[in-house]
Design an enzyme around this catalytic site. Structure first.
Site, PDB file in Angstrom:
ATOM      1  N   TYR A   1      45.191  60.404  55.367  1.00 45.82           N
ATOM      2  CA  TYR A   1      43.719  60.468  55.260  1.00 45.82           C
ATOM      3  C   TYR A   1      43.267  60.086  53.842  1.00 45.82           C
ATOM      4  CZ  TYR A   1      39.436  62.944  53.962  1.00 45.82           C
ATOM      5  OH  TYR A   1      38.228  63.272  53.406  1.00 45.82           O
TER       6      TYR A   1
ATOM      7  N   TYR B   1      25.295  63.580  51.176  1.00 47.07           N
ATOM      8  CA  TYR B   1      25.091  62.714  52.339  1.00 47.07           C
ATOM      9  C   TYR B   1      23.759  63.132  52.938  1.00 47.07           C
ATOM     10  CZ  TYR B   1      29.903  60.900  52.571  1.00 47.07           C
ATOM     11  OH  TYR B   1      31.084  60.257  52.322  1.00 47.07           O
TER      12      TYR B   1
ATOM     13  N   HIS C   1      33.553  52.581  48.688  1.00 44.51           N
ATOM     14  CA  HIS C   1      34.092  53.805  49.258  1.00 44.51           C
ATOM     15  C   HIS C   1      35.624  53.778  49.251  1.00 44.51           C
ATOM     16  CE1 HIS C   1      31.906  57.195  51.338  1.00 44.51           C
ATOM     17  NE2 HIS C   1      33.140  57.560  51.594  1.00 44.51           N
TER      18      HIS C   1
ATOM     19  N   ARG D   1      37.288  52.258  52.397  1.00 39.75           N
ATOM     20  CA  ARG D   1      37.309  53.124  53.586  1.00 39.75           C
ATOM     21  C   ARG D   1      36.148  52.834  54.523  1.00 39.75           C
ATOM     22  NH1 ARG D   1      40.513  57.629  52.201  1.00 39.75           N
ATOM     23  NH2 ARG D   1      39.420  59.219  53.381  1.00 39.75           N
TER      24      ARG D   1
ATOM     25  N   SER E   1      31.851  67.022  46.928  1.00 37.97           N
ATOM     26  CA  SER E   1      31.343  66.323  48.114  1.00 37.97           C
ATOM     27  C   SER E   1      30.547  67.267  49.017  1.00 37.97           C
ATOM     28  CB  SER E   1      32.534  65.759  48.896  1.00 37.97           C
ATOM     29  OG  SER E   1      32.152  65.403  50.202  1.00 37.97           O
TER      30      SER E   1
ATOM     31  N   THR F   1      25.173  59.213  48.243  1.00 38.62           N
ATOM     32  CA  THR F   1      26.062  58.174  48.768  1.00 38.62           C
ATOM     33  C   THR F   1      25.325  57.324  49.799  1.00 38.62           C
ATOM     34  OG1 THR F   1      28.021  59.453  48.314  1.00 38.62           O
ATOM     35  CG2 THR F   1      28.239  57.752  49.992  1.00 38.62           C
TER      36      THR F   1
ATOM     37  N   GLN G   1      27.528  65.624  45.348  1.00 30.75           N
ATOM     38  CA  GLN G   1      27.316  64.397  46.139  1.00 30.75           C
ATOM     39  C   GLN G   1      26.620  64.745  47.438  1.00 30.75           C
ATOM     40  OE1 GLN G   1      29.664  63.703  49.072  1.00 30.75           O
ATOM     41  NE2 GLN G   1      28.203  62.121  49.696  1.00 30.75           N
TER      42      GLN G   1
ATOM     43  N   ARG H   1      39.369  54.492  60.361  1.00 32.36           N
ATOM     44  CA  ARG H   1      40.715  54.416  59.780  1.00 32.36           C
ATOM     45  C   ARG H   1      41.704  54.619  60.931  1.00 32.36           C
ATOM     46  NH1 ARG H   1      37.851  57.355  56.053  1.00 32.36           N
ATOM     47  NH2 ARG H   1      38.644  59.307  56.847  1.00 32.36           N
TER      48      ARG H   1
ATOM     49  N   LYS I   1      25.416  55.923  44.850  1.00 30.70           N
ATOM     50  CA  LYS I   1      26.814  55.473  44.944  1.00 30.70           C
ATOM     51  C   LYS I   1      27.030  54.645  46.206  1.00 30.70           C
ATOM     52  CE  LYS I   1      31.437  57.539  45.435  1.00 30.70           C
ATOM     53  NZ  LYS I   1      31.692  57.366  46.885  1.00 30.70           N
TER      54      LYS I   1
END
Ligand SMILES: Cc1cc2nc3c(=O)[nH]c(=O)nc-3n(C[C@H](O)[C@H](O)[C@H](O)COP(=O)(O)O)c2cc1C
Length: 380
Positions: free
Chosen positions: A25, A130, A276, A279, A107, A156, A128, A165, A252
């Site tokens: 991960y 979201y 990122h 990612r 995060s 972000t 950070q 992924r 970001k």
């Protein structure tokens, strides 16, 4: 144990100590991983200009981010799920960074909450954000970041929808982990990790639990997150965040000069040139390839930070030479965290500091703020 002389040593140690699904991960990128590889390959292709017979006996690495002092121009990037890589991982990483004198970014999708990290460290850290579909929740996170005295908000921008992924799916990395025989055997082989995870009380999404009107079990929260990334996000939302957050705002996930201009127009104090860590959009250019044009376009209006592929002080040097004011590291410190917890993050930072310092000396640079294009080799 062998001497840890470079970031790759921490990576290999983390690989031995952490269950495979969790290591992957951290380590892997989206789809074919072309952008993940480009981040590294393009940094490697840049050459430094060796200079000699210049007095470099007094060197300074001190720098600043958004007006805040830092012992070197390196900050820890936001990384979700740090607390499953190592028990209480966000607290360990924050302690290491802040003791080292560099910014730490927590995060939204951390395991330890804003409040838990705040209680564990003496200095302010960055948060950070979201911006989720549930704007009331986003606004409440901003209020909690204020209450925790966070010294910058990092919004972000490059995750309106999630890249895939392959490895995470193949490994059954879901929250909670899908218990396959392979996973069970793997975890059984990582007893130190498993014991520490059993002992800690931080095993869920710390910033979410207790703050949402949904069931608080891991599966429901993970489903809630997946449904909450918002494809409607626009610059209007950045302006909205700006109106709620009076402190320093860093956007970001910028890879395009036009977007960099919009970020400056929206009132951001800084941007992070970022894909990122390879990612998200696979097929996007490396961040080091995108950096110079973005600096040329907005560098006089806004602070330009950089991340993507940085594993060494030489990489930091290259990004600074191409105009970045500071550099964020993601995987480089996560490997340290998985390998040795707080001590591993400290080691990751020490390695980068020493490499940057020696690179400065061997390029005839005494002050980190003087690193520029002149310090790169060109075949002219
Ligand atoms: C394991 C992991 C989790 C991440 N989680 C987040 C996140 O929650 N929020 C975010 O803005 N970026 C996240 N990122 C991206 C990093 O902030 C950063 O942009 C990236 O790691 C830089 O590339 P590098 O890993 O090559 O240094 C994550 C990266 C990794 C490796």
């Amino acid at each position: 144990m062998i001497a840890i002389t470079c970031n790759e040593d921490l990576r290999l140690l983390a690989q031995r100590r952490v269950p495979r699904a969790i290591f992957d991960y951290v380590d892997r990128g989206s789809y074919d991983e072309a952008t993940l590889r480009a981040n590294r390959a393009d940094l490697d292709a840049i050459k430094l200009r060796q200079r000699v017979m210049i007095d470099v006996s007094k060197r300074s690495l001190a720098a600043g981010f958004v007006g805040q002092p830092s012992t070197m121009p390196v900050a820890l990037a936001p990384t979700g799920l740090g607390g499953i890589l190592h028990a209480d991982g966000e607290i360990h990483a924050a302690r290491a960074a802040l003791a080292f004198g560099v910014p730490y970014t927590l995060s939204t999708l951390s395991i330890c909450s804003l409040e838990a990290v705040r209680a564990a460290v003496q200095k302010p850290f960055w948060f950070q954000l979201y911006v989720m579909r549930d704007r009331d929740f986003a606004a409440s996170l901003i209020e909690r970041a204020k209450a925790a005295q966070c010294s910058a908000l990092v919004l972000t921008a490059d995750l309106q929808i999630q890249g895939q992924r392959h490895r995470d799916i193949k490994n059954g990395l879901s929250v909670p982990p899908r218990l396959t025989l392979a996973n069970a055997l793997d975890i059984a082989g990582k007893p130190q990790w498993a014991l520490a995870m059993l002992r800690t009380k931080h095993r869920n999404f710390g910033n979410l639990i207790g703050h949402l009107k949904v069931k608080q079990d891991l599966t429901t929260l993970a489903q809630w997150i997946a449904s909450q990334f918002d494809p409607t996000l626009s610059w209007k939302d950045v302006a909205w965040v700006r109106s709620l957050w009076p402190g320093k705002l860093i956007v970001k996930g910028i890879l395009d000069a036009t977007d960099a201009q919009y970020a400056a127009d929206a009132g951001a104090d800084a941007i992070v040139v970022s894909n990122h860590g390879g990612r998200q959009l696979d097929g996007a250019p490396s961040t080091i390839a995108a950096l110079p044009h973005i600096v040329a376009t907005v560098g006089d209006r806004i602070e330009v930070l950089f991340d993507g592929g940085v594993r060494s002080g030489q990489d930091v040097f290259k990004a600074l030479a191409l105009g970045a004011r500071g550099v964020m590291i993601g995987k480089a410190f996560m490997y340290g965290l998985g390998a040795l917890g707080e001590a591993g993050v400290t080691r990751a930072l020490e390695l980068i500091r020493n490499e940057l310092d020696v690179s400065m000396a061997l390029t005839g640079t005494c002050d980190v703020r003087d690193i520029g294009r002149h310090a790169l080799w060109t075949n002219a």
